[in-house]
Design an enzyme around this catalytic site. Sequence first.
Site, PDB file in Angstrom:
ATOM      1  CD  GLU A 121      24.260  86.369  71.958  1.00 32.32           C
ATOM      2  OE1 GLU A 121      23.291  86.513  72.718  1.00 32.32           O
ATOM      3  OE2 GLU A 121      24.310  85.497  71.059  1.00 32.32           O
ATOM      4  CB  CYS A 139      32.905  80.457  72.390  1.00 33.42           C
ATOM      5  SG  CYS A 139      32.404  80.424  70.655  1.00 33.42           S
ATOM      6  CB  CYS A 146      28.401  85.992  59.998  1.00 32.36           C
ATOM      7  SG  CYS A 146      29.503  84.914  59.042  1.00 32.36           S
ATOM      8  CB  CYS A 150      26.080  79.043  57.460  1.00 35.13           C
ATOM      9  SG  CYS A 150      27.794  79.188  56.899  1.00 35.13           S
ATOM     10  CB  CYS A 153      24.780  79.740  61.364  1.00 34.97           C
ATOM     11  SG  CYS A 153      25.676  80.802  62.515  1.00 34.97           S
ATOM     12  CB  CYS A 372      27.720  74.749  67.726  1.00 35.48           C
ATOM     13  SG  CYS A 372      28.349  74.860  66.044  1.00 35.48           S
TER      14      CYS A 372
END
Length: 385
Positions: A121, A139, A146, A150, A153, A372
């Site tokens: 994305e 962005c 990933c 985290c 996230c 975010c």
Amino acid sequence: MNVKEPAEEAAIQLRTERQRIEPEGEEQSEQPTDLRGLFPEEIAALLTPWGQPTFRGKQIFKWLQNRAVREVAEMTDLPQALRVRLGEAGWLKPLAPERHRVARDGTEKYLWRLADGELIESVLMPYRRAQTRDRVTVCLSTQAGCPLSCRFCATGRQGFRRNLTAAEIVGQVLDITHEKRKDDPDFKVTNLVFMGMGEPFLNYDNVRRAIGLFTHPEGQAIGQRRITVSTAGIVPGIDRFADEDWEVNLALSLHAADDKQRSEWMPVNDRFPLAQVLEACRRYWEKTRRRLSVEYALMAGVNDRLEDARRLASLFKGWPIHLNLIPVNAVAGIGVRRPEREPTERFLAELRRWGVDAVIREERGQDIEAACGQLRGAAKGEEEA
């Protein structure tokens, strides 16, 4: 069958990624040729065996990087025979638009399908200005998934798939530009933030190449100072970034002011503890004299107390940093709460009382899960705009 626990699997992924960012012996797997990941001289060298003149490299580069064409057939000043041969070679691989959503505030989220089926994305954030030219920020994602896991996230919850190529990173801007210029021929992206899916410093070489392509004077020609790369604290990457001969900005995703809390929410802290990360950031500042940006996601009842603010301020005493407070965004299945406005304002006031240059960051695209921590590269459960 020996099934690994999620924490063990994440640790294995992190160890694998650690090897990729060490300055010595970094290995890059051979990537398929994609013209959008090449500089003019590299395109020219690719065409030399075909008997093409050197200037073809610059010619094709401008079509791809400046005019953002998606088809070889659009390169109308190339000889027809060359266009046919380039098309047959399959060296132009635009991203496949899977879904496009528009938020109430004008933020746009693009879901792309890559050639191997992976999904990523990107987010387009237009900022209208009365006195100066508009700012248009994209962005960017640097990985499919990933490995850092985290806890707050959405991307980290889906695991790591692979690094993006430089062409796939650049392609996010080029393909957005291509779509927007259908209605606005003068559309141009002005700013870039490497804050999408993935950890940029675990894909350092491709991120570095992408920055070179973005800033090339014959391409998008985006100013270096208008580019920001964010890291969760990959120390070798921070040191390497500090040695670059450029003016690209660095942002640190911090989110906690002590090791215990940071490790709980960001497992990467076990590999690169807070003291090491801050030492690397100080080395960056001493070498570059460029102000560090710090991102801090505020979670209600977790890291939003006044004592947290004081501890955070003490970490950067005497540093010329800019701190962005980000009230955490809703992510399904995570179980953290966004703090109310009043405690957020108190936290901000306490930071400023201790001399920290801090703001509450304007959040964009929350209603389309483009803010975010919300990017997840998934096709299910979304409605097309």
